[in-house]
Every structure is written in C-alpha cells, then in structure tokens.
Design an enzyme around this catalytic site. Structure first.
Site, PDB file in Angstrom:
ATOM      1  N   GLU A   1       0.853  -1.197   0.000  1.00  0.00           N
ATOM      2  CA  GLU A   1       0.000   0.000   0.000  1.00  0.00           C
ATOM      3  C   GLU A   1       0.890   1.249   0.000  1.00  0.00           C
ATOM      4  O   GLU A   1       1.947   1.261   0.614  1.00  0.00           O
ATOM      5  CB  GLU A   1      -0.859  -0.047   1.263  1.00  0.00           C
ATOM      6  CG  GLU A   1      -1.712   1.183   1.535  1.00  0.00           C
ATOM      7  CD  GLU A   1      -2.379   1.101   2.906  1.00  0.00           C
ATOM      8  OE1 GLU A   1      -3.455   1.686   3.061  1.00  0.00           O
ATOM      9  OE2 GLU A   1      -1.807   0.447   3.818  1.00  0.00           O
TER      10      GLU A   1
ATOM     11  N   ASN B   1      -6.955   6.088  -1.813  1.00  0.00           N
ATOM     12  CA  ASN B   1      -5.906   5.106  -1.536  1.00  0.00           C
ATOM     13  C   ASN B   1      -6.103   3.980  -2.549  1.00  0.00           C
ATOM     14  O   ASN B   1      -7.064   3.211  -2.455  1.00  0.00           O
ATOM     15  CB  ASN B   1      -6.050   4.597  -0.095  1.00  0.00           C
ATOM     16  CG  ASN B   1      -4.872   3.760   0.350  1.00  0.00           C
ATOM     17  OD1 ASN B   1      -4.165   3.181  -0.464  1.00  0.00           O
ATOM     18  ND2 ASN B   1      -4.667   3.680   1.658  1.00  0.00           N
TER      19      ASN B   1
ATOM     20  N   LYS C   1      -9.330   1.689  -2.044  1.00  0.00           N
ATOM     21  CA  LYS C   1      -9.586   1.159  -0.705  1.00  0.00           C
ATOM     22  C   LYS C   1     -10.961   1.582  -0.196  1.00  0.00           C
ATOM     23  O   LYS C   1     -11.310   2.754  -0.206  1.00  0.00           O
ATOM     24  CB  LYS C   1      -8.496   1.637   0.244  1.00  0.00           C
ATOM     25  CG  LYS C   1      -8.546   1.044   1.639  1.00  0.00           C
ATOM     26  CD  LYS C   1      -7.315   1.497   2.423  1.00  0.00           C
ATOM     27  CE  LYS C   1      -7.247   0.933   3.818  1.00  0.00           C
ATOM     28  NZ  LYS C   1      -6.004   1.372   4.515  1.00  0.00           N
TER      29      LYS C   1
ATOM     30  N   GLU D   1      -6.490   8.487   7.508  1.00  0.00           N
ATOM     31  CA  GLU D   1      -6.900   8.150   6.140  1.00  0.00           C
ATOM     32  C   GLU D   1      -8.224   8.801   5.770  1.00  0.00           C
ATOM     33  O   GLU D   1      -8.441   9.161   4.613  1.00  0.00           O
ATOM     34  CB  GLU D   1      -6.982   6.636   5.970  1.00  0.00           C
ATOM     35  CG  GLU D   1      -5.626   5.976   5.891  1.00  0.00           C
ATOM     36  CD  GLU D   1      -5.698   4.532   5.457  1.00  0.00           C
ATOM     37  OE1 GLU D   1      -6.200   4.270   4.342  1.00  0.00           O
ATOM     38  OE2 GLU D   1      -5.256   3.669   6.232  1.00  0.00           O
TER      39      GLU D   1
ATOM     40  N   CYS E   1      -4.867  -3.215   2.643  1.00  0.00           N
ATOM     41  CA  CYS E   1      -4.673  -3.094   4.091  1.00  0.00           C
ATOM     42  C   CYS E   1      -5.917  -3.424   4.908  1.00  0.00           C
ATOM     43  O   CYS E   1      -6.310  -4.580   4.999  1.00  0.00           O
ATOM     44  CB  CYS E   1      -4.138  -1.703   4.426  1.00  0.00           C
ATOM     45  SG  CYS E   1      -3.380  -1.589   6.061  1.00  0.00           S
TER      46      CYS E   1
ATOM     47  N   ASN F   1       0.101  -1.382   5.115  1.00  0.00           N
ATOM     48  CA  ASN F   1       0.978  -0.752   6.105  1.00  0.00           C
ATOM     49  C   ASN F   1       0.288  -0.965   7.446  1.00  0.00           C
ATOM     50  O   ASN F   1      -0.775  -0.382   7.687  1.00  0.00           O
ATOM     51  CB  ASN F   1       1.087   0.753   5.877  1.00  0.00           C
ATOM     52  CG  ASN F   1       1.943   1.148   4.697  1.00  0.00           C
ATOM     53  OD1 ASN F   1       3.052   1.639   4.840  1.00  0.00           O
ATOM     54  ND2 ASN F   1       1.410   0.966   3.488  1.00  0.00           N
TER      55      ASN F   1
END
Length: 338
Positions: free
Chosen positions: A47, A113, A131, A152, A187, A212
């Site tokens: 990621e 992302n 994501k 995020e 992730c 991550n």
C-alpha cells in the site's frame, strides 16, 4: 502442475518522511528486476508504496501533502505515465512482469488510496482498485509529531469501485491458456469479510493485498496503554495472518500479501508478514526480515478447485435468502430486551 505460476510479494522496508522519491523508485526497480531474474511473472507491492505512509502525520503544508499523491487526469494520463513513477512501470514492462502496486491517487476531483494491476506485456492498467474500508478519523487525536495518528479519512475518500474481479489476460499463456481471475484489497480491507466474499462469488483465484500495519501505537489503539512492544507486535502479526489465512480458505483462493515494513523515521514501527497463502489457508512462503525482500512461490491455480467445487461450493451451499441483514444494517443493532 496444471496451471502453475511463479509469483512474489515484494516487501518494502522503512521509507522515511525525508526519503527521496528517487531512492524509493530505485529500490522498487531493484525488486522487480530481481523478481524477473528468478522468472517471477507477478509481483505484488505494498500500500502507498512510492512514499512513506503519510496518513500517520497531521500535515498542514499543502505542497508537502500534494507530493504524496500521483496526479491522474485526462491531461496527465494514467499513473503509469506520471513523472514520479513512470520509470518503475517502464522497467516492469521491459522485463515482462505483471505488477500490482499501491499509491495515493489524486484525480483532481478527489483523492483515494489506490492500487493498480499493470500488464507486463503491454504496460496497460488492467484494473484499478480503491480502498473501501478507511480506518481512523478525520481529525488527529494528538498533535505531537512523535505520535502515530491514523488520518486516512482526512486524506482519502472511500473507494467507489466496489469489489470487482478481473482477468489477468497478460498471464493467460503462463496458466495453461486460462487467464487467472484476480481480486484486490488494500490493508484494512483484509479485515472485513464482505470484500473477500464478493470476490469468492466471482471465482477469484489470486487475491492481491498490500498493507501498512503499525506494530506499536498504544495511544492510537486505546485500551491498554501499558502494552509492551513485544505483545503489540505479536498481536498485530497474529491478526494479520488470522484474517488472510481464514478468508483465503473460506473463499478457496491464493492470497499474496505485501508489507511496508521496518521503522519509519526511527519511531513508527510496521509489521512485516509478507506472505503467500494457499486456498487451504496454509502459508507457503513468508518474509524473513523487515527490509526490502522478495517472497516467492510457484502456485498452481488448480489448487483452488477443491474448495470451490466441494467444501465452499457457493452456488450449491449458500443461502442468500437468509443474509439480508448483511446489507440492510450499516452497524450493530442488538435484539431488544424482553
């Protein structure tokens, strides 16, 4: 072997806030070059691979923040053509290696992302995934720069492409004339069963997932503020492996997971755990370090058949008429007291 394919998880070690784009690109090119020298056909990267994991920081400088994204517009073209990372994709095409890699995407109208799957034969983007399950919060819980935040929700919009499988047509000839069916997660998505089942219902054979995952951030997690670093690391690794192995098994697919590992800026540790898991849930290869490392295995996609046709024959055994609550409820709704 029926439909054999040599694949790799490309783990990437520490990338600091001050690490230059050029240095990171050189490391990624070295990894894909090493993979090609070992006849690997597909390499899965982590990621936000091209930069440090910037959502841990509260960033107020717009110029710095913009540097963590790849701008993709009608004028700039796809990420494979953007100035900061073009050399990586050119090398992968030169070597004939398919790659999946994660990055911060800026469309000009929104930031995501994102991960792309790129053909090693043509250099074309075969699929893009954004994501879905963004963890954390919009506002920092602590402004101390040494604290690991999870922002995020501040820096990305939730993915809007859903969980759409695709055929890796570039690998058709390597897999007995049948293109692998591929799915993508990023992730935190791996912790949620819904995405895996969506892919299982499309017959996915290879699930690609970069991540991550922090190894120690008690202030971020809440709960036991006195947890030791050793216990936190062990818990993070256990839960990472638990969800990947369980969902690979229940959906009868291989999973290639790639970590951004190491300790960023000397104070933000990330777990490794890059691995290749088979459709029975067993780890067939995993990382041995917290540094840049290739985790390689030759897999046979026909190994997916037992689960898909017997134990988890979804068309035969599922009862979707009983699962309405999964899409009707967005959160927990306990039954009333009697």
């Amino acid at each position: 072997m029926g439909r054999s394919l040599k694949v790799a998880a490309a783990q990437v070690g520490a990338v600091h806030r001050t690490t230059s784009r050029a240095e990171v690109l050189d490391r990624l090119i070295n990894l894909v070059t090493d993979a090609a020298s070992q006849q690997v056909k597909l390499v899965v990267f982590p990621e936000t691979t091209f930069t440090t994991f910037f959502p841990r920081y509260y960033i107020t400088d717009d110029a710095e923040l913009a540097n963590y994204y790849e701008l993709e517009t009608a004028e700039t073209g796809p990420v494979t053509q953007t100035v900061n990372v073009k050399a990586f994709f050119e090398k992968a095409k030169e070597l004939g290696v398919d790659v999946q890699i994660g990055y911060g995407e800026d469309t000009g109208n929104g930031r995501y992302n994102t991960a792309v799957y790129v053909s090693g034969k043509t250099g074309d983007v075969l699929h893009k995934y954004r994501k879905v399950h963004l963890p954390g919060s919009t506002e920092p819980f602590d402004l101390d720069p040494n604290t690991t935040n999870q922002l995020e929700k501040r820096y990305f919009l939730p993915g809007n492409f859903g969980f759409q499988a695709f055929r890796a047509t570039s690998l058709k000839d390597d897999c007995g004339g049948a293109s692998p069916i591929v799915g993508q997660l990023i992730c935190n998505d791996r912790r949620w069963a819904e995405g895996w089942r969506c892919y299982g219902l499309q017959g996915v054979e290879i699930l690609c997932c970069g991540y991550n995952t922090t190894a120690y951030a008690p202030q971020l997690w809440g709960g036991d503020q006195n947890i030791s670093r050793e216990k936190a690391y062990a818990d993070a690794m256990f839960h990472h492996k638990l969800v990947v192995q369980a969902h690979a098994y229940t959906n009868s697919m291989f999973c290639i997971t790639s970590a951004r590992a190491g300790t960023d800026d000397g104070r933000h540790p990330l777990i490794p755990g890059s691995m290749i898991v088979n459709p029975e849930g067993y780890i067939v290869a995993e990382s041995k370090t917290e540094n840049d490392e290739l985790v390689i295995a030759t897999i046979d996609l026909d190994d997916c058949k037992q689960g898909k046709e017997r134990t988890f024959n979804l068309g035969k055994h599922r009862r979707p008429e009983t699962y309405g609550r999964l899409v009707e409820e967005g959160g927990v709704k306990p039954p009333p007291e009697r």
